[in-house]
Design an enzyme around this catalytic site. Structure first.
Site, mmCIF file in Angstrom:
data_model
loop_
_atom_site.group_PDB
_atom_site.id
_atom_site.type_symbol
_atom_site.label_atom_id
_atom_site.label_comp_id
_atom_site.label_asym_id
_atom_site.label_seq_id
_atom_site.Cartn_x
_atom_site.Cartn_y
_atom_site.Cartn_z
ATOM 1 N N HIS A 1 0.816 -1.215 0.000
ATOM 2 C CA HIS A 1 0.000 0.000 0.000
ATOM 3 C C HIS A 1 0.849 1.265 0.000
ATOM 4 O O HIS A 1 0.453 2.282 -0.572
ATOM 5 C CB HIS A 1 -0.954 -0.033 1.194
ATOM 6 N N ASP B 1 -3.186 -8.720 -7.859
ATOM 7 C CA ASP B 1 -2.832 -9.054 -6.469
ATOM 8 C C ASP B 1 -3.520 -10.353 -6.052
ATOM 9 O O ASP B 1 -4.393 -10.358 -5.184
ATOM 10 C CB ASP B 1 -3.251 -7.885 -5.566
#
Length: 283
Positions: free
Chosen positions: A18, A164
């Site tokens: 992130h 992902d």
């Protein structure tokens, strides 16, 4: 599919993913043109760190909870931590943690779009509730690999794709390489990103060789990798990385100090130094 991210939310791999995503999106926003963010395996979007699942694994203790008092010099790392601290209920500590969709939504502008794909109906429903008041967001309950063919190219055509998967088996590494190639065939101007775990270095050698030689266009293939434990640690997950195909200019200069700060905050004794390097340089 047995993977449930609620057990792993806020771990050191999430922090790396992130924070790098924040650096990438902020760098893209230096050009004042709308963009589209797409994600193939979006998950639920928001997680409770005090939930039974998170308390059972306690993986956040070695990840985001080590960053609670961090005052980073890196601007994208600071932006990412401001977003986490700004979640409802996080005023006195970290009880909630955002998934990638919420990180992206918090950093993108009013004219940008988010297209999120999630296969598990219950998690797709959570995503829809989370973004029900955000007209920028479209949630698709569908297989992420199939979504690559169905949702590309997006509108606006400028943007970022994040791949992902859960890496429940070694074939996911091959699927990532194939998925990035498919995305490049359909979307010549997109910035393509993929997260990967650092477990078995032998598996990673084949993965990185394949990425270095795959037909992914002239923009280069960048690797940003952070291990917090020694490579021979028997725990399994010792680190993680992000692959970025055709990164925006200047991103490498943002990532090096970012990873250095995270390494100092998260590393255990014997962890190898972080690296930001080119698997294939831009043509």
């Amino acid at each position: 599919m047995n993977y449930r991210h609620a057990f792993h939310a806020g771990n050191f791999a999430d922090v790396l993913k992130h924070a790098v995503l924040a650096a990438l999106l902020l760098q893209m926003q230096r050009r004042p043109k709308p963009l589209c963010y797409l994600e193939t395996h979006s998950g639920a979007g928001l997680f409770r760190l005090d939930s039974p699942e998170a308390q059972r694994s306690r993986e956040s203790a070695a990840g985001i909870l080590r960053c609670r008092k961090l005052a980073p010099a890196s601007p994208p790392l600071a932006a990412y931590l401001r977003l986490v601290r700004g979640l409802p209920g996080n005023e006195g500590g970290f009880s909630s943690y955002p998934g990638s969709p919420l990180v992206a939504a918090g950093l993108l502008g009013p004219d940008d779009r988010l297209v999120l794909s999630e296969l598990v109906p219950a998690e797709a429903a959570v995503l829809r509730r989370l973004f029900r008041s955000d007209p920028r967001v479209a949630v698709h309950c569908r297989d992420g690999w199939e979504a690559l063919g169905a949702l590309l190219p997006p509108k606006p055509r400028r943007g970022v794709l994040l791949v992902d998967p859960p890496y429940e088996d070694a074939q996911d590494f091959d699927r990532v390489v194939a998925g990035l190639q498919q995305a490049r065939r359909q979307w010549a101007v997109g910035v393509l990103a993929a997260w990967y775990p650092v477990k078995d270095r032998r598996t990673l050698q084949g993965f990185t060789r394949a990425l270095a030689t795959a037909p992914l266009g002239p923009g280069g293939v960048l690797r940003a990798e952070l291990s917090v434990r020694p490579d021979d640690n028997p725990a399994g997950l010792n680190g993680s990385g992000m692959i970025i195909v055709a990164p925006p200019w200047g991103l490498t200069e943002e990532l090096r100090p970012l990873l250095a700060e995270l390494w100092q905050a998260l590393r255990e004794p014997g962890a190898p130094s972080p690296r930001v390097d080119w698997l294939r340089r831009p043509a």
